[in-house]
Design an enzyme around this catalytic site. Structure first.
Site, PDB file in Angstrom:
ATOM      1  N   ASP A 288       0.804  -1.228   0.000  1.00 58.77           N
ATOM      2  CA  ASP A 288       0.000   0.000   0.000  1.00 58.77           C
ATOM      3  C   ASP A 288       0.834   1.274   0.000  1.00 58.77           C
ATOM      4  O   ASP A 288       0.330   2.349   0.313  1.00 58.77           O
ATOM      5  CB  ASP A 288      -0.984   0.026   1.193  1.00 58.77           C
ATOM      6  CG  ASP A 288      -1.928  -1.168   1.168  1.00 58.77           C
ATOM      7  OD1 ASP A 288      -2.360  -1.556   0.068  1.00 58.77           O
ATOM      8  OD2 ASP A 288      -2.207  -1.715   2.244  1.00 58.77           O
TER       9      ASP A 288
ATOM     10  N   LEU B  48       9.517  20.619   0.708  1.00 56.25           N
ATOM     11  CA  LEU B  48       8.249  20.301   0.048  1.00 56.25           C
ATOM     12  C   LEU B  48       7.196  20.089   1.128  1.00 56.25           C
ATOM     13  O   LEU B  48       7.244  19.121   1.876  1.00 56.25           O
ATOM     14  CB  LEU B  48       8.383  19.034  -0.803  1.00 56.25           C
ATOM     15  CG  LEU B  48       7.098  18.478  -1.400  1.00 56.25           C
ATOM     16  CD1 LEU B  48       6.482  19.463  -2.390  1.00 56.25           C
ATOM     17  CD2 LEU B  48       7.351  17.137  -2.092  1.00 56.25           C
ATOM     18  N   GLU B  49       6.281  21.030   1.240  1.00 58.62           N
ATOM     19  CA  GLU B  49       5.217  20.953   2.232  1.00 58.62           C
ATOM     20  C   GLU B  49       3.865  21.093   1.532  1.00 58.62           C
ATOM     21  O   GLU B  49       3.796  21.498   0.369  1.00 58.62           O
ATOM     22  CB  GLU B  49       5.377  22.060   3.284  1.00 58.62           C
ATOM     23  CG  GLU B  49       6.646  21.945   4.126  1.00 58.62           C
ATOM     24  CD  GLU B  49       6.675  20.696   4.985  1.00 58.62           C
ATOM     25  OE1 GLU B  49       5.592  20.288   5.495  1.00 58.62           O
ATOM     26  OE2 GLU B  49       7.752  20.110   5.146  1.00 58.62           O
TER      27      GLU B  49
ATOM     28  N   PHE C 194      13.225  17.045   0.833  1.00 66.55           N
ATOM     29  CA  PHE C 194      11.790  17.252   0.979  1.00 66.55           C
ATOM     30  C   PHE C 194      11.364  17.919   2.275  1.00 66.55           C
ATOM     31  O   PHE C 194      10.174  17.986   2.573  1.00 66.55           O
ATOM     32  CB  PHE C 194      11.034  15.953   0.720  1.00 66.55           C
ATOM     33  CG  PHE C 194      10.946  15.651  -0.766  1.00 66.55           C
ATOM     34  CD1 PHE C 194      11.302  16.609  -1.707  1.00 66.55           C
ATOM     35  CD2 PHE C 194      10.521  14.427  -1.210  1.00 66.55           C
ATOM     36  CE1 PHE C 194      11.231  16.363  -3.071  1.00 66.55           C
ATOM     37  CE2 PHE C 194      10.431  14.168  -2.580  1.00 66.55           C
ATOM     38  CZ  PHE C 194      10.793  15.127  -3.511  1.00 66.55           C
TER      39      PHE C 194
ATOM     40  N   CYS D  79      13.385  16.630  10.875  1.00 72.22           N
ATOM     41  CA  CYS D  79      14.276  16.194   9.798  1.00 72.22           C
ATOM     42  C   CYS D  79      14.592  14.706   9.861  1.00 72.22           C
ATOM     43  O   CYS D  79      14.986  14.115   8.853  1.00 72.22           O
ATOM     44  CB  CYS D  79      15.569  16.998   9.839  1.00 72.22           C
ATOM     45  SG  CYS D  79      15.288  18.786   9.735  1.00 72.22           S
TER      46      CYS D  79
END
Length: 285
Positions: A3, A25-26, A22, A267
């Protein structure tokens, strides 16, 4: 595992920078902006200042994110930071009121305001980084006491944080417009930064905005702020801002594990989120 899936996008000729990690990237919570609904929120990525030739997320990844359409990306200015990630100055927490969330932003102005309040109360000699001794993990040798008075009298630090606040305020205006927010939807958390030799900002103490959000439980980097009345005044102020919203604050020490390497709790952790109840893949832009 089952999944779970992922895609990769690799640049052929562009150099990869920290902005391709990332933490940069939010996604915002669901928002409605000028009558347009974004039921899956909007993607937030950090970049260089629009008129400069700084670091940007590599084009192949930016193009892929823009192609998703339903989460129409918002490009922010994060190149002023050493690491350059949007999660260093903005995050979101859930609430049970009509808005359903608040946006949290790192704020040197809020930190200086708090420190001046404590100084006026006669707490100017309250010590920061208590219990850390001469630990080099803060990026400096703590051979001398760091107090509220010393922070407030450090003109270089003051000027650096005025610059940082300008960078954050620039992003604040973009986020208000692109997410349809008002000032009441934003909470300023005390933060301080300093500039490295390249003129990029790094946190002066563990950055509380770079927290991990587990529903109503918040794992917040322990800031080791000035101790007043036996309690860190930064922690106390943060609790006073967030606990009335039904949130639980847990302050986690991450100095040796993450902060000393220019990271925080968020992080080195990940959260498995509950999927949307509706068929999100049927959403049309």
């Amino acid at each position: 595992g089952p999944d779970f899936g992922y895609v990769t996008r690799e640049p052929l000729f562009e150099a990869i920078t920290s902005l391709d990690s990332f933490g940069n990237l939010e996604v915002s919570p669901p928002v409605t902006v000028a009558g347009k609904e974004y039921p899956l929120g909007r993607i937030l990525i950090g970049s260089s200042f629009p008129t400069s030739a700084g670091r940007r997320m590599t084009r192949v990844v930016r193009d892929f994110l823009c192609a998703q359409q339903v989460q129409a990306p918002v490009e922010l200015y994060s190149d002023w930071l050493s690491v350059g990630h949007v999660d260093e100055f903005v995050t979101f927490v859930p609430t049970s009121d009509a808005k359903r969330f608040r946006m949290l932003m790192a704020s040197p102005a809020a930190c200086y305001k708090l420190f001046r309040e404590k100084q006026k109360e006669g707490q100017g000699e309250a010590t920061m980084f208590k219990g850390k001794g001469t630990a080099g993990s803060f990026g400096r040798a703590l051979t001398k006491r760091v107090t509220i008075n010393k922070v407030l009298s450090n003109d270089i630090l003051v000027r650096q944080n005025q610059y940082v606040q300008c960078c954050i305020d620039w992003n604040r205006d973009i986020l208000r417009k692109e997410l349809g927010l008002t000032e009441e939807d934003i909470i300023d958390l005390p933060a301080l930064f300093k500039l490295d030799k390249q003129g990029k900002a790094v946190p002066y103490f563990p950055n509380m905005v770079t927290m991990i959000v587990l529903a109503r439980d918040l794992g917040i980097p322990k800031p080791f702020g000035p101790v007043v009345g036996g309690e860190c005044c930064l922690e106390r102020r943060t609790r006073s801002l967030l606990e009335p919203l039904g949130l639980r604050c847990r302050f986690l020490e991450d100095v040796a594990s993450y902060h000393g390497r220019l990271g925080e709790v968020r992080c080195g952790t990940n959260v498995q989120r509950r999927p949307f109840a509706f068929k999100w893949w049927h959403v049309t832009p």
